[in-house]
Design a protein around this motif. Structure first.
Motif, PDB file in Angstrom:
ATOM      1  N   ALA A  68       0.825  -1.211   0.000  1.00  0.00           N
ATOM      2  CA  ALA A  68       0.000   0.000   0.000  1.00  0.00           C
ATOM      3  C   ALA A  68       0.859   1.262   0.000  1.00  0.00           C
ATOM      4  CB  ALA A  68      -0.909   0.001   1.231  1.00  0.00           C
ATOM      5  N   ASP A  69       0.232   2.373  -0.371  1.00  0.00           N
ATOM      6  CA  ASP A  69       0.923   3.673  -0.339  1.00  0.00           C
ATOM      7  C   ASP A  69       0.599   4.429   0.952  1.00  0.00           C
ATOM      8  OD1 ASP A  69      -1.734   4.113  -1.003  1.00  0.00           O
ATOM      9  OD2 ASP A  69      -1.288   5.823  -2.302  1.00  0.00           O
ATOM     10  N   LYS A  70      -0.024   3.733   1.906  1.00  0.00           N
ATOM     11  CA  LYS A  70      -0.350   4.333   3.200  1.00  0.00           C
ATOM     12  C   LYS A  70       0.186   3.431   4.297  1.00  0.00           C
ATOM     13  CE  LYS A  70      -3.332   7.536   1.563  1.00  0.00           C
ATOM     14  NZ  LYS A  70      -3.178   7.242   0.128  1.00  0.00           N
ATOM     15  N   LYS A  71       0.453   4.065   5.439  1.00  0.00           N
ATOM     16  CA  LYS A  71       1.070   3.333   6.555  1.00  0.00           C
ATOM     17  C   LYS A  71       0.130   2.299   7.174  1.00  0.00           C
ATOM     18  CE  LYS A  71       4.741   5.267   9.230  1.00  0.00           C
ATOM     19  NZ  LYS A  71       5.327   6.579   9.273  1.00  0.00           N
ATOM     20  N   SER A  72      -1.058   2.776   7.567  1.00  0.00           N
ATOM     21  CA  SER A  72      -2.039   1.888   8.207  1.00  0.00           C
ATOM     22  C   SER A  72      -3.352   2.657   8.285  1.00  0.00           C
ATOM     23  CB  SER A  72      -1.586   1.518   9.627  1.00  0.00           C
ATOM     24  OG  SER A  72      -1.578   2.677  10.433  1.00  0.00           O
ATOM     25  N   GLY A  73      -4.408   1.976   8.705  1.00  0.00           N
ATOM     26  CA  GLY A  73      -5.663   2.677   8.942  1.00  0.00           C
ATOM     27  C   GLY A  73      -6.798   2.215   8.071  1.00  0.00           C
ATOM     28  N   ALA A  74      -7.752   3.102   7.833  1.00  0.00           N
ATOM     29  CA  ALA A  74      -9.001   2.749   7.172  1.00  0.00           C
ATOM     30  C   ALA A  74      -8.828   2.705   5.651  1.00  0.00           C
ATOM     31  CB  ALA A  74     -10.079   3.759   7.572  1.00  0.00           C
ATOM     32  N   PHE A  75      -8.157   1.677   5.184  1.00  0.00           N
ATOM     33  CA  PHE A  75      -7.941   1.477   3.746  1.00  0.00           C
ATOM     34  C   PHE A  75      -8.294   0.028   3.425  1.00  0.00           C
ATOM     35  CE2 PHE A  75      -5.049   4.779   5.220  1.00  0.00           C
ATOM     36  CZ  PHE A  75      -5.498   5.843   4.446  1.00  0.00           C
ATOM     37  N   THR A  76      -9.591  -0.239   3.412  1.00  0.00           N
ATOM     38  CA  THR A  76     -10.091  -1.606   3.285  1.00  0.00           C
ATOM     39  C   THR A  76      -9.464  -2.344   2.107  1.00  0.00           C
ATOM     40  OG1 THR A  76     -12.162  -0.905   4.256  1.00  0.00           O
ATOM     41  CG2 THR A  76     -12.215  -2.976   3.021  1.00  0.00           C
ATOM     42  N   GLY A  77      -8.962  -3.509   2.383  1.00  0.00           N
ATOM     43  CA  GLY A  77      -8.431  -4.364   1.316  1.00  0.00           C
ATOM     44  C   GLY A  77      -6.971  -4.127   1.008  1.00  0.00           C
ATOM     45  N   GLU A  78      -6.373  -3.112   1.594  1.00  0.00           N
ATOM     46  CA  GLU A  78      -4.964  -2.841   1.305  1.00  0.00           C
ATOM     47  C   GLU A  78      -4.046  -3.611   2.251  1.00  0.00           C
ATOM     48  OE1 GLU A  78      -3.403  -0.558  -1.202  1.00  0.00           O
ATOM     49  OE2 GLU A  78      -5.279  -1.402  -1.918  1.00  0.00           O
ATOM     50  N   VAL A  79      -2.813  -3.789   1.850  1.00  0.00           N
ATOM     51  CA  VAL A  79      -1.815  -4.508   2.641  1.00  0.00           C
ATOM     52  C   VAL A  79      -0.581  -3.615   2.748  1.00  0.00           C
ATOM     53  CG1 VAL A  79      -0.341  -6.566   2.724  1.00  0.00           C
ATOM     54  CG2 VAL A  79      -2.697  -6.760   1.899  1.00  0.00           C
ATOM     55  N   SER A  80      -0.209  -3.290   3.971  1.00  0.00           N
ATOM     56  CA  SER A  80       0.874  -2.309   4.154  1.00  0.00           C
ATOM     57  C   SER A  80       2.251  -2.954   4.034  1.00  0.00           C
ATOM     58  CB  SER A  80       0.755  -1.666   5.534  1.00  0.00           C
ATOM     59  OG  SER A  80       1.140  -2.594   6.533  1.00  0.00           O
ATOM     60  N   ALA A  81       3.243  -2.101   3.866  1.00  0.00           N
ATOM     61  CA  ALA A  81       4.632  -2.572   3.811  1.00  0.00           C
ATOM     62  C   ALA A  81       5.017  -3.239   5.128  1.00  0.00           C
ATOM     63  CB  ALA A  81       5.558  -1.405   3.503  1.00  0.00           C
ATOM     64  N   ALA A  82       4.529  -2.694   6.249  1.00  0.00           N
ATOM     65  CA  ALA A  82       4.843  -3.292   7.554  1.00  0.00           C
ATOM     66  C   ALA A  82       4.255  -4.702   7.656  1.00  0.00           C
ATOM     67  CB  ALA A  82       4.305  -2.412   8.678  1.00  0.00           C
ATOM     68  N   MET A  83       3.044  -4.865   7.134  1.00  0.00           N
ATOM     69  CA  MET A  83       2.426  -6.199   7.148  1.00  0.00           C
ATOM     70  C   MET A  83       3.247  -7.172   6.318  1.00  0.00           C
ATOM     71  SD  MET A  83      -1.521  -5.198   6.512  1.00  0.00           S
ATOM     72  CE  MET A  83      -2.425  -4.130   7.608  1.00  0.00           C
ATOM     73  N   VAL A  84       3.661  -6.730   5.146  1.00  0.00           N
ATOM     74  CA  VAL A  84       4.483  -7.591   4.275  1.00  0.00           C
ATOM     75  C   VAL A  84       5.758  -7.991   5.011  1.00  0.00           C
ATOM     76  CG1 VAL A  84       5.890  -7.634   2.168  1.00  0.00           C
ATOM     77  CG2 VAL A  84       3.573  -6.682   2.102  1.00  0.00           C
ATOM     78  N   ALA A  85       6.435  -7.011   5.604  1.00  0.00           N
ATOM     79  CA  ALA A  85       7.698  -7.308   6.299  1.00  0.00           C
ATOM     80  C   ALA A  85       7.464  -8.264   7.460  1.00  0.00           C
ATOM     81  CB  ALA A  85       8.339  -6.008   6.780  1.00  0.00           C
ATOM     82  N   SER A  86       6.312  -8.150   8.101  1.00  0.00           N
ATOM     83  CA  SER A  86       6.049  -8.998   9.275  1.00  0.00           C
ATOM     84  C   SER A  86       5.824 -10.464   8.911  1.00  0.00           C
ATOM     85  CB  SER A  86       4.846  -8.470  10.067  1.00  0.00           C
ATOM     86  OG  SER A  86       3.641  -8.750   9.381  1.00  0.00           O
ATOM     87  N   THR A  87       5.629 -10.766   7.633  1.00  0.00           N
ATOM     88  CA  THR A  87       5.475 -12.170   7.216  1.00  0.00           C
ATOM     89  C   THR A  87       6.827 -12.859   7.083  1.00  0.00           C
ATOM     90  OG1 THR A  87       5.687 -11.725   4.840  1.00  0.00           O
ATOM     91  CG2 THR A  87       3.464 -11.580   5.778  1.00  0.00           C
ATOM     92  N   GLY A  88       7.887 -12.050   7.050  1.00  0.00           N
ATOM     93  CA  GLY A  88       9.213 -12.626   6.794  1.00  0.00           C
ATOM     94  C   GLY A  88       9.707 -12.306   5.399  1.00  0.00           C
ATOM     95  N   ALA A  89       8.853 -11.691   4.583  1.00  0.00           N
ATOM     96  CA  ALA A  89       9.274 -11.330   3.224  1.00  0.00           C
ATOM     97  C   ALA A  89      10.375 -10.275   3.289  1.00  0.00           C
ATOM     98  CB  ALA A  89       8.085 -10.791   2.433  1.00  0.00           C
ATOM     99  N   LYS A  90      11.267 -10.338   2.306  1.00  0.00           N
ATOM    100  CA  LYS A  90      12.401  -9.404   2.265  1.00  0.00           C
ATOM    101  C   LYS A  90      12.319  -8.440   1.078  1.00  0.00           C
ATOM    102  CE  LYS A  90      14.866 -11.693   5.522  1.00  0.00           C
ATOM    103  NZ  LYS A  90      13.714 -12.089   6.386  1.00  0.00           N
TER     104      LYS A  90
END
Ligand code: PGA
Length: 251
Positions: A68-90
């Motif tokens: 996503a182009d936003k950090k977090s919050g009310a953006f239904t259906g989006e996936v943030s960079a922090a979420m991606v990183a938290s999966t273990g993805a590099k």
């Protein structure tokens, strides 16, 4: 010295069980292969955690195909960079032409996505490329230069070091039409020169620039032999472990 990389881009393919199976096959194949490049698979968001659990990321890097182009919050259906990183993805692919074309991603939204990805420690595979009309009317070099300038040239030198470029002529994606190795080399050398003008020769020399667009085991050796082609971003051919490995071992 810049790294050679072969990265798979699975796009919207495979269910989770199918994706886990494919990732395991690639992971296994890498154990026995002589590999002279880094290998990455970029997979759907839904697959990241499950695939991270079954691969050795020292040998096979894991990435998302967008964030996503936003950090977090009310953006239904989006996936943030922090979420991606938290999966273990590099890694994360950003700016793919399918995102630009079908989902209206602009240079400005991509600039935000790149910043958030880097803030979260992800390496960015940033895609650029012209459409057929721009290739034919001779504006293709400028089109790509502008894509790079508008989304990446706000970065510090250190941040730019986390970027992998991928040149993907849109007319070659999924069409079976590959750019010739000379067409790829011309653009890759131009991209490196563009980077040198902004960040200097050392940074430009260290930047990995991948080619993408109907890359397969048969054409990868000639493409990868070009001095400024440092590997590939592989769509269709990454969905079969044997053909993906055929490209991985093309160096
Ligand atoms: P393709 O896709 O290899 O299927 O042409 C490349 C890409 O879009 O990354």
């Amino acid at each position: 010295m810049r790294k050679n990389i072969v990265a798979g881009n699975w796009k919207m393919n495979t269910t989770v069980p199918e994706g886990v199976k494919l990732a395991k096959e690639v992971n296994e194949a890498l154990k026995d292969a002589t590999v002279k490049c880094d290998v990455v698979i970029a997979v759907p968001f839904t697959h990241l955690t499950a695939i991270d659990a079954v691969i050795d990321q020292n040998k096979l890097g894991l990435g998302a195909e967008n964030c996503a182009d936003k950090k977090s919050g009310a953006f239904t259906g989006e996936v943030s960079a922090a979420m991606v990183a938290s999966t273990g993805a590099k890694y994360v692919i950003l700016g793919h032409s399918e995102r630009r074309q079908y989902y209206g991603e602009t240079a400005e939204t991509l600039r935000e996505k790149v910043l958030l990805a880097l803030e979260n420690g992800l390496k960015v595979i940033f895609c650029v490329g012209e459409v057929l009309e721009q290739r034919e009317n001779g504006t293709y070099l400028n089109v790509v230069k502008e894509q790079i300038e508008k989304s990446l040239f706000n970065l510090s030198e250190a941040d730019f070091g986390q970027i992998v470029l991928a040149y993907e002529p849109v007319w070659a994606i999924g069409t079976g039409k590959t750019a010739t190795d000379d067409q790829a080399q011309e653009m890759h050398a131009f991209i490196r020169k563009t980077i040198a003008e902004k960040y200097g020769e050392v940074v430009a020399d260290d930047t990995t620039i991948l080619y993408g667009g109907s890359c397969k085991p048969s054409n990868a050796p000639a493409l990868f032999a070009k001095p400024d082609v440092d590997g590939g971003l592989i769509g269709g051919a990454s969905l079969d472990a044997a053909s993906f490995m055929g490209i991985v071992t093309a160096f």
